[in-house]
Structures are given as structure tokens and as C-alpha cells.
Design a protein around this motif. Sequence first.
Motif, PDB file in Angstrom:
ATOM      1  N   ARG A 145     -12.073   2.817   5.905  1.00  0.00           N
ATOM      2  CA  ARG A 145     -12.002   4.202   6.376  1.00  0.00           C
ATOM      3  C   ARG A 145     -13.416   4.712   6.605  1.00  0.00           C
ATOM      4  O   ARG A 145     -14.341   4.324   5.903  1.00  0.00           O
TER       5      ARG A 145
ATOM      6  N   TRP B  78       0.597   6.176   6.641  1.00  0.00           N
ATOM      7  CA  TRP B  78       1.197   4.918   6.200  1.00  0.00           C
ATOM      8  C   TRP B  78       2.260   4.460   7.193  1.00  0.00           C
ATOM      9  O   TRP B  78       2.294   3.298   7.589  1.00  0.00           O
TER      10      TRP B  78
ATOM     11  N   ARG C 173      -0.670  11.553   4.178  1.00  0.00           N
ATOM     12  CA  ARG C 173      -0.827  10.129   3.838  1.00  0.00           C
ATOM     13  C   ARG C 173       0.434   9.341   4.203  1.00  0.00           C
ATOM     14  O   ARG C 173       0.356   8.192   4.615  1.00  0.00           O
TER      15      ARG C 173
ATOM     16  N   ARG D 101      -8.079  -1.727   5.971  1.00  0.00           N
ATOM     17  CA  ARG D 101      -8.175  -0.822   4.829  1.00  0.00           C
ATOM     18  C   ARG D 101      -9.484  -0.047   4.828  1.00  0.00           C
ATOM     19  O   ARG D 101      -9.751   0.721   3.911  1.00  0.00           O
TER      20      ARG D 101
ATOM     21  N   MET E 122      -5.693   3.313  -6.227  1.00  0.00           N
ATOM     22  CA  MET E 122      -5.748   4.770  -6.294  1.00  0.00           C
ATOM     23  C   MET E 122      -6.326   5.217  -7.632  1.00  0.00           C
ATOM     24  O   MET E 122      -6.130   4.558  -8.654  1.00  0.00           O
TER      25      MET E 122
ATOM     26  N   GLN F 146      -7.140  10.253  -5.427  1.00  0.00           N
ATOM     27  CA  GLN F 146      -7.754   9.760  -4.193  1.00  0.00           C
ATOM     28  C   GLN F 146      -7.690   8.249  -4.137  1.00  0.00           C
ATOM     29  O   GLN F 146      -7.468   7.584  -5.139  1.00  0.00           O
ATOM     30  N   ARG F 147      -7.907   7.741  -2.945  1.00  0.00           N
ATOM     31  CA  ARG F 147      -7.998   6.290  -2.779  1.00  0.00           C
ATOM     32  C   ARG F 147      -9.268   5.802  -3.470  1.00  0.00           C
ATOM     33  O   ARG F 147     -10.238   6.533  -3.574  1.00  0.00           O
ATOM     34  N   CYS F 148      -9.228   4.570  -3.911  1.00  0.00           N
ATOM     35  CA  CYS F 148     -10.360   4.003  -4.644  1.00  0.00           C
ATOM     36  C   CYS F 148     -11.232   3.181  -3.696  1.00  0.00           C
ATOM     37  O   CYS F 148     -10.820   2.117  -3.234  1.00  0.00           O
TER      38      CYS F 148
ATOM     39  N   TRP G 210       0.800  -1.220   0.000  1.00  0.00           N
ATOM     40  CA  TRP G 210       0.000   0.000   0.000  1.00  0.00           C
ATOM     41  C   TRP G 210       0.832   1.268   0.000  1.00  0.00           C
ATOM     42  O   TRP G 210       0.388   2.325   0.402  1.00  0.00           O
TER      43      TRP G 210
ATOM     44  N   ASN H 147     -10.830   0.729   0.910  1.00  0.00           N
ATOM     45  CA  ASN H 147     -10.023   1.326  -0.154  1.00  0.00           C
ATOM     46  C   ASN H 147      -8.907   0.389  -0.575  1.00  0.00           C
ATOM     47  O   ASN H 147      -8.119  -0.048   0.258  1.00  0.00           O
TER      48      ASN H 147
ATOM     49  N   GLU I 271       1.452   3.015  -2.465  1.00  0.00           N
ATOM     50  CA  GLU I 271       0.803   3.994  -3.347  1.00  0.00           C
ATOM     51  C   GLU I 271      -0.076   4.974  -2.590  1.00  0.00           C
ATOM     52  O   GLU I 271      -0.379   6.054  -3.085  1.00  0.00           O
ATOM     53  N   ASP I 272      -0.478   4.625  -1.382  1.00  0.00           N
ATOM     54  CA  ASP I 272      -1.265   5.559  -0.556  1.00  0.00           C
ATOM     55  C   ASP I 272      -0.508   6.857  -0.300  1.00  0.00           C
ATOM     56  O   ASP I 272      -1.123   7.886  -0.050  1.00  0.00           O
TER      57      ASP I 272
END
Length: 138
Positions: free
Chosen positions: A72, A119, A115, A70, A88, A42-44, A23, A85, A25-26
Motif C-alpha cells: 500500500r 477486499w 475495507r 499487499r 492486523m 490498523q493493518r500491520c 486476508w 501489510n 481480517e482486513d
Amino acid sequence: RASRRVDMRRFRPNIVVTGTLPWEEDTWKRIRIGPVELQVWQRCARCLMTTFDRDTLRRDGALDVLRSFRERPGPGGNASTSVSNFGMHLVPVAGCPGDISVGDTLEVLERDPAREQEWLAKFGPRWKLSLRFAVSFG
């Protein structure tokens, strides 16, 4: 963390990056793949379809472990509208039109400080965040 692997096809990715930490990429804010610069928007949030096995079309609990860390809160911190999520959303901002190809290098141009702190709190400082990765397609 999970007792079995989850097939990546569940998430219907367009671009797959190899060589990252879990993760990572967060933490990205801006990246470049080949000649194309992208904003990591944004997060997907993932829909119910990711809970179905792609081969059997049966719903299973394979994502329960992923969801446990994961997920939120929804808008305004509302737990009843929480989302899971995975992945991304990217928005091209320069180098378009341009082609990206399997084997291109992904370069992290900028990280999102908030972010990145989130993380690090989840995964700890034992990991070193990188700046270059290989690209493939889902």
C-alpha cells in the motif's frame, strides 16, 4: 499465488485464526475472542525481517508475490514510502482483564465498510465473508 509456502513464523504472530478466507481480517473493525472484545485498529506494516528465512537466516524473494498485491502507498499516497501489510493490530476495549485460549471462537462484531469494499474488489464476490472462526496462537 506463490510457487512455495511462506513460513508463518516470519510474521511473528501472537494470535492465529483458522478458517478465514485469505486476508478476510482486513475487513474486521471489532471482534470478540472469548470474553475479550478487540478493536481491529490498523493493518500491520511489515519490516525487513519478514524477508529472511527463519531457518537459514538468508534473505530470499519468498515475499515478492505477497508484496505484489499487499503493498500500500505510504502517507499521502506516496509510492516511495510504500509498506507491505500482513496481519492486523488489535486493541482490547472490553472484557479485560480476561483470558483468551486456543480453541476460543473469534466472533466478528463489526466490519469496516471501506475495507470490506476494498477486499471485495481484490477477491471478488465469489467469497462469502463469515462471522465465526477458531483461534490458535503463533
